[in-house]
Motif scaffolding. Structure first.
Motif, mmCIF file in Angstrom:
data_model
loop_
_atom_site.group_PDB
_atom_site.id
_atom_site.type_symbol
_atom_site.label_atom_id
_atom_site.label_comp_id
_atom_site.label_asym_id
_atom_site.label_seq_id
_atom_site.Cartn_x
_atom_site.Cartn_y
_atom_site.Cartn_z
ATOM 1 N N PRO A 20 -28.329 -29.205 -25.566
ATOM 2 C CA PRO A 20 -27.873 -28.723 -24.258
ATOM 3 C C PRO A 20 -28.731 -27.626 -23.648
ATOM 4 N N ASP A 21 -29.334 -26.769 -24.468
ATOM 5 C CA ASP A 21 -30.182 -25.731 -23.883
ATOM 6 C C ASP A 21 -31.504 -26.278 -23.372
ATOM 7 N N THR A 22 -31.785 -27.558 -23.626
ATOM 8 C CA THR A 22 -32.939 -28.227 -23.027
ATOM 9 C C THR A 22 -32.522 -29.056 -21.822
ATOM 10 N N THR A 23 -31.400 -29.770 -21.937
ATOM 11 C CA THR A 23 -30.934 -30.570 -20.795
ATOM 12 C C THR A 23 -30.341 -29.699 -19.698
ATOM 13 N N HIS A 24 -29.851 -28.489 -20.068
ATOM 14 C CA HIS A 24 -29.163 -27.567 -19.153
ATOM 15 C C HIS A 24 -27.897 -28.168 -18.556
ATOM 16 N N VAL A 25 -27.290 -29.096 -19.289
ATOM 17 C CA VAL A 25 -26.018 -29.674 -18.871
ATOM 18 C C VAL A 25 -24.920 -29.073 -19.739
ATOM 19 N N TYR A 26 -24.053 -28.275 -19.109
ATOM 20 C CA TYR A 26 -22.958 -27.596 -19.805
ATOM 21 C C TYR A 26 -21.595 -27.909 -19.193
ATOM 22 N N ASP A 27 -21.574 -28.827 -18.215
ATOM 23 C CA ASP A 27 -20.330 -29.129 -17.500
ATOM 24 C C ASP A 27 -20.358 -30.575 -17.035
ATOM 25 N N TYR A 64 -31.251 -19.817 -17.420
ATOM 26 C CA TYR A 64 -30.659 -20.428 -18.609
ATOM 27 C C TYR A 64 -31.064 -19.657 -19.865
ATOM 28 N N LYS A 65 -30.651 -18.416 -19.905
ATOM 29 C CA LYS A 65 -31.115 -17.526 -20.974
ATOM 30 C C LYS A 65 -29.944 -16.922 -21.731
ATOM 31 N N ALA A 66 -29.984 -17.055 -23.061
ATOM 32 C CA ALA A 66 -28.997 -16.407 -23.920
ATOM 33 C C ALA A 66 -29.559 -15.078 -24.394
ATOM 34 N N ASP A 67 -28.753 -14.043 -24.307
ATOM 35 C CA ASP A 67 -29.157 -12.719 -24.788
ATOM 36 C C ASP A 67 -28.487 -12.487 -26.136
ATOM 37 N N LEU A 68 -29.213 -12.774 -27.209
ATOM 38 C CA LEU A 68 -28.652 -12.681 -28.549
ATOM 39 C C LEU A 68 -28.354 -11.248 -28.965
ATOM 40 N N SER A 69 -28.857 -10.291 -28.198
ATOM 41 C CA SER A 69 -28.562 -8.890 -28.508
ATOM 42 C C SER A 69 -27.221 -8.448 -27.916
ATOM 43 N N GLU A 70 -26.670 -9.267 -26.993
ATOM 44 C CA GLU A 70 -25.390 -8.958 -26.344
ATOM 45 C C GLU A 70 -24.285 -9.815 -26.972
ATOM 46 N N VAL A 71 -23.891 -9.456 -28.184
ATOM 47 C CA VAL A 71 -22.875 -10.222 -28.897
ATOM 48 C C VAL A 71 -21.482 -9.790 -28.431
ATOM 49 N N VAL A 72 -20.721 -10.748 -27.928
ATOM 50 C CA VAL A 72 -19.375 -10.483 -27.427
ATOM 51 C C VAL A 72 -18.347 -10.608 -28.547
ATOM 52 N N ALA A 73 -18.530 -11.587 -29.424
ATOM 53 C CA ALA A 73 -17.569 -11.817 -30.508
ATOM 54 C C ALA A 73 -18.210 -12.702 -31.567
ATOM 55 N N GLU A 74 -17.614 -12.693 -32.766
ATOM 56 C CA GLU A 74 -18.095 -13.513 -33.877
ATOM 57 C C GLU A 74 -16.914 -14.182 -34.579
ATOM 58 N N GLU A 75 -17.209 -15.344 -35.175
ATOM 59 C CA GLU A 75 -16.216 -16.035 -35.997
ATOM 60 C C GLU A 75 -16.882 -16.529 -37.280
ATOM 61 N N LEU A 76 -16.130 -16.506 -38.352
ATOM 62 C CA LEU A 76 -16.590 -17.046 -39.634
ATOM 63 C C LEU A 76 -15.417 -17.715 -40.333
#
Length: 492
Positions: free
Chosen positions: A83-90, A437-449
């Motif tokens: 999806p981060d290549t096709t840019h289709v998220y909806d 179409y950029k993810a900011d990996l330094s701006e973590v909103v939440a995590e799950e494990l």
């Protein structure tokens, strides 16, 4: 004259003469609700036709989609890109507009001398999502639309009587009938074919012939034993299942869809029973198509792939529909039959991804194999971000991928999820849409494990438990390094 011209074209195109046909079947919103996936404890099943197909296929027990929503998922596996290549998220963007002019799976076979035919729901329909089923992919396309329950979002489910069906056949009955007609026509041509058949069920509304209700007595329909949100779940991970609540019968309940709220028990049982019935009905339609393949003596010459386009929640965690990164939403069935290679059946528990389908079917058909896409591939028409699974057909127990990657977007936050043999780790980060179409990996909103050895149902989020720090750090590294590092260690 037309038939003669088709034959001459077939002889001139590379890879066409003597090649295997491809029958590519998709079910909509299908979780692993098949008899051959019993170990996942998802409820009662009756899928004899798919079980028979699985017995002569490579059955992928742990296959994961890249996005738990129809258009992004279908776009991904049909282009072989993530999806981060096709840019289709909806459901409102077309990959050729926002991603690149990528060659799709049916288009690739068409370009290599195949007669490419699509029936039903293959791409997400409509001009916005696929420019009308991506016309360049096909020589012919037949679209059938839903009749019962969809118009005006009337009812969430309906058991249709024989009299009603005689007056107005159900959509998947019409799709199966067209598939049989197409198989008869294609079998007479000298060129091989790529036939994609997309069934609408068990997608909402859960509509099916009334007789299938008797397969699932209401007394045998149980409630989920975890109708509550995961402990310590971040709110961003939730979906309020607006799709289901939009139907009049469910809307009348005034359900909010909020965490730790549930629908009334009798409604949950009715919906689950209707879903199970719709799955069994879909299986019967698949059976009709497969019977036609046998009748036409095409089984030894035809690769058959069956998948669901993503998973589905049926009240587990109090959730419905897809739209999340939970296991129920991203885990879906997959099987691939290759004559001469999977005749005795093979089952693998290795992690695979739906983006692996395109290169697998290409290699199984003997066509020129796809190369791995470079980091920036928007300008490259044909390459793959998956890996062919033909090796697993020969060695189903051999170590394969150590991780599978999925994602889901909520507004300006993207949840990136990695599934390993034991864990699912999800990181929700800030995400900017078009045009960057950029993810900011330094701006973590939440995590799950979630620990699938101790907690298969994902009921407890361990991300911030004190003894999970090392596990989170390791999985975070895997997630950030990404799928390319997994691919570099694969055999084949």
């Amino acid at each position: 004259m037309f038939m003669l011209l088709c034959g001459l074209i077939a002889l001139l195109l590379p890879g066409a003469k003597g090649a295997k046909n491809v029958l590519f079947i998709i079910a909509d919103d299908l979780r692993p609700q098949l008899d051959v996936y019993k170990e996942f404890n998802l409820g009662p099943t009756h899928t004899p036709n798919l079980d028979e197909l699985a017995g002569k296929s490579l059955l992928l027990k742990r296959a994961y989609v890249q996005y738990a929503l129809c258009s992004p998922s279908r776009t991904s596996f049909l282009t072989g890109r993530r999806p981060d290549t096709t840019h289709v998220y909806d459901l409102d963007h077309y990959f050729r507009t926002v991603g690149g002019n990528f060659t799709t799976m049916p288009q690739y076979f068409k370009n290599h001398g195949y007669r490419s035919v699509g029936i039903g729901k293959i791409y997400h329909p409509g001009m916005a999502a696929s420019h009308g089923n991506d016309p360049i992919s096909w020589n012919e396309f037949y679209r059938e639309t839903e009749e019962f329950g969809a118009a005006g979002h009337k009812l969430s489910w309906k058991a249709v009587s024989d009299a009603e069906r005689q007056k107005t056949p159900l959509v998947d009955e019409k799709i199966a009938a067209q598939a049989k007609r197409s198989l008869n026509e294609l079998s007479k041509m000298s060129q091989p074919f790529f036939l994609a058949v997309g069934f609408h069920k068990p997608h909402l509304p859960f509509v099916f012939p009334q007789k299938f209700l008797s397969t699932f007595p209401l007394s045998e329909i149980h409630l989920p034993n975890n109708a509550y949100a995961p402990v310590d779940m971040p709110r961003i991970a939730w979906s309020s299942y607006g799709e289901l609540r939009s139907y009049n019968d469910i809307g009348a309940l005034n359900a909010t869809g909020q965490p730790n709220t549930t629908l009334p028990d009798h409604i949950v049982r009715d919906l689950r029973r209707a879903y199970f019935s719709a799955v069994s009905y879909m299986d019967a339609m698949v059976g009709e198509v497969l019977a036609e393949v046998k009748k036409l003596n095409l089984m030894n010459d035809t690769i058959i792939s069956f998948i669901g386009d993503h998973g589905y929640s049926l009240g587990e965690h109090g959730l419905w529909n897809k739209h999340t990164n939970f296991e129920d939403a991203v885990h879906a069935p997959m099987m691939i039959r290759v004559p001469g290679l999977t005749d005795q059946g093979a089952v693998t528990d290795q992690l695979v991804e739906f983006v692996d389908l395109f290169p697998t079917i290409v290699e199984a058909a003997g066509l020129p194999q796809l190369t791995m896409c470079p980091e920036q591939s928007s300008h490259i028409d044909i390459c793959s971000e998956g890996k062919s699974m033909v090796h697993l057909m020969k060695y189903p127990h051999e170590q394969w991928k150590t991780a599978a990657f999925s994602q889901y977007r909520h507004g300006h936050v993207m949840g990136y999820s990695v599934r390993t043999n034991r864990y699912r780790y999800t990181e929700w980060v800030k995400f900017s849409g078009a045009p960057n179409y950029k993810a900011d990996l330094s701006e973590v909103v939440a995590e799950e494990l979630y620990d699938h050895v101790q907690d298969m149902q994902e009921n407890i989020n361990l991300a911030h438990h004190g003894n999970s720090a090392n596990i989170v750090a390791s999985l975070k590294k895997t997630l950030h390094v990404g799928w390319r590092s997994i691919h570099t260690n694969l055999i084949g």
